[in-house]
Scaffold this motif. Structure first.
Motif, PDB file in Angstrom:
ATOM      1  N   THR A 153       0.826  -1.214   0.000  1.00  0.00           N
ATOM      2  CA  THR A 153       0.000   0.000   0.000  1.00  0.00           C
ATOM      3  C   THR A 153       0.859   1.263   0.000  1.00  0.00           C
ATOM      4  O   THR A 153       0.331   2.376  -0.073  1.00  0.00           O
ATOM      5  CB  THR A 153      -0.917   0.025   1.238  1.00  0.00           C
ATOM      6  N   ASN A 154       2.165   1.111   0.087  1.00  0.00           N
ATOM      7  CA  ASN A 154       3.090   2.250   0.112  1.00  0.00           C
ATOM      8  C   ASN A 154       3.248   2.817  -1.305  1.00  0.00           C
ATOM      9  O   ASN A 154       3.724   2.122  -2.200  1.00  0.00           O
ATOM     10  CB  ASN A 154       4.449   1.796   0.652  1.00  0.00           C
ATOM     11  N   PRO A 155       2.841   4.059  -1.532  1.00  0.00           N
ATOM     12  CA  PRO A 155       2.903   4.619  -2.888  1.00  0.00           C
ATOM     13  C   PRO A 155       4.319   4.754  -3.444  1.00  0.00           C
ATOM     14  O   PRO A 155       4.498   4.929  -4.652  1.00  0.00           O
ATOM     15  CB  PRO A 155       2.238   5.989  -2.739  1.00  0.00           C
ATOM     16  N   SER A 156       5.325   4.667  -2.565  1.00  0.00           N
ATOM     17  CA  SER A 156       6.707   4.781  -3.043  1.00  0.00           C
ATOM     18  C   SER A 156       7.300   3.435  -3.443  1.00  0.00           C
ATOM     19  O   SER A 156       8.445   3.371  -3.888  1.00  0.00           O
ATOM     20  CB  SER A 156       7.586   5.432  -1.962  1.00  0.00           C
ATOM     21  N   VAL A 157       6.534   2.365  -3.283  1.00  0.00           N
ATOM     22  CA  VAL A 157       6.981   1.027  -3.683  1.00  0.00           C
ATOM     23  C   VAL A 157       6.354   0.705  -5.035  1.00  0.00           C
ATOM     24  O   VAL A 157       5.129   0.711  -5.183  1.00  0.00           O
ATOM     25  CB  VAL A 157       6.581  -0.029  -2.629  1.00  0.00           C
ATOM     26  N   PHE A 158       7.185   0.411  -6.024  1.00  0.00           N
ATOM     27  CA  PHE A 158       6.709   0.256  -7.401  1.00  0.00           C
ATOM     28  C   PHE A 158       6.687  -1.204  -7.861  1.00  0.00           C
ATOM     29  O   PHE A 158       6.585  -1.471  -9.054  1.00  0.00           O
ATOM     30  CB  PHE A 158       7.590   1.081  -8.340  1.00  0.00           C
ATOM     31  N   GLU A 159       6.772  -2.145  -6.929  1.00  0.00           N
ATOM     32  CA  GLU A 159       6.809  -3.560  -7.304  1.00  0.00           C
ATOM     33  C   GLU A 159       5.579  -3.982  -8.098  1.00  0.00           C
ATOM     34  O   GLU A 159       5.684  -4.755  -9.052  1.00  0.00           O
ATOM     35  CB  GLU A 159       6.930  -4.431  -6.053  1.00  0.00           C
TER      36      GLU A 159
END
Length: 212
Positions: free
Chosen positions: A147-153
């Motif tokens: 749910t972290n918007p900075s994680v692009f996986e």
């Protein structure tokens, strides 16, 4: 309509997706059966908790099957408007047999290299089944995404799955939210819980699965 949530990788959220789709359908007034062909029977246990703890909730019928279950699928198809099949995280006879009677297959995958590496084997299995069940449509679904918007996986995984032959990419993503775990423990769907970000995810996925 018969939909399977399956795949050969464990721990991808298959039971979470299956049970939430069933809860969604039940709350729409649909006659739905949750058929669990996973030896762990996680979805079946969810349905039992639902019956025991929430007897007044919209009904989700449930059953278990194992082995070559095509005949079971063919039989229950005559009695229910919708059937959602939850299968185990390995290439079992039950999964392959059930796929012969399915209209749509959704393969949840975590946005990880370990999950993506199973896609080739899954595509091969789907092709074998489609030789006999020509109506089968197969989709990949990114599940348990951060749910972290900075994680692009999740987007990177979607890019990798975009052009996989024989496996269309779902337009939706299921995020890794605590409310899914809470709902599963309580025997309900997130659509039956108030004020949560998971409900729109399930609603959009259900629209795609059952009306897309």
């Amino acid at each position: 309509m018969i939909v399977m949530i399956g795949g050969i990788k464990g721990g991808t959220g298959k039971s979470t997706v299956a049970t939430n789709l069933c809860a969604y359908l039940a709350n729409q007034g649909a006659d739905v059966l949750l058929l669990d062909v996973d030896p762990q029977a996680s979805a079946y246990k969810w349905a039992m908790r639902r019956q025991e703890q929430h007897p007044d909730a919209p009904k989700v019928n449930t059953a278990q099957a194992s082995g070559r279950v095509f005949d079971v699928v063919r039989d229950v198809a005559k009695r229910y408007e919708y059937i959602v099949i939850d299968s185990g995280g390995h290439a079992s006879d039950a999964m392959k047999s059930a796929m012969l009677g399915v209209h749509k297959l959704y393969v949840p995958l975590r946005p990880s290299q370990a999950d993506l590496e199973t896609v080739g084997e899954m595509v091969s299995m789907i092709a074998d089944v489609q030789a006999l069940n020509t109506a089968l449509e197969a989709f990949s679904l990114i599940s348990l995404a951060s749910t972290n918007p900075s994680v692009f996986e999740a987007q990177e995984a979607r890019d990798a799955l975009q052009d996989v032959p024989g496996l269309a990419l779902s337009n939706n993503i299921i995020r890794d939210r605590k409310v899914y775990r809470d709902a599963f423990f309580e025997g309900v769907g997130v659509v039956e819980m108030t004020h949560n970000k998971a409900t729109p995810e399930v609603q959009l996925l259900a629209q795609e699965v059952f009306h897309g």
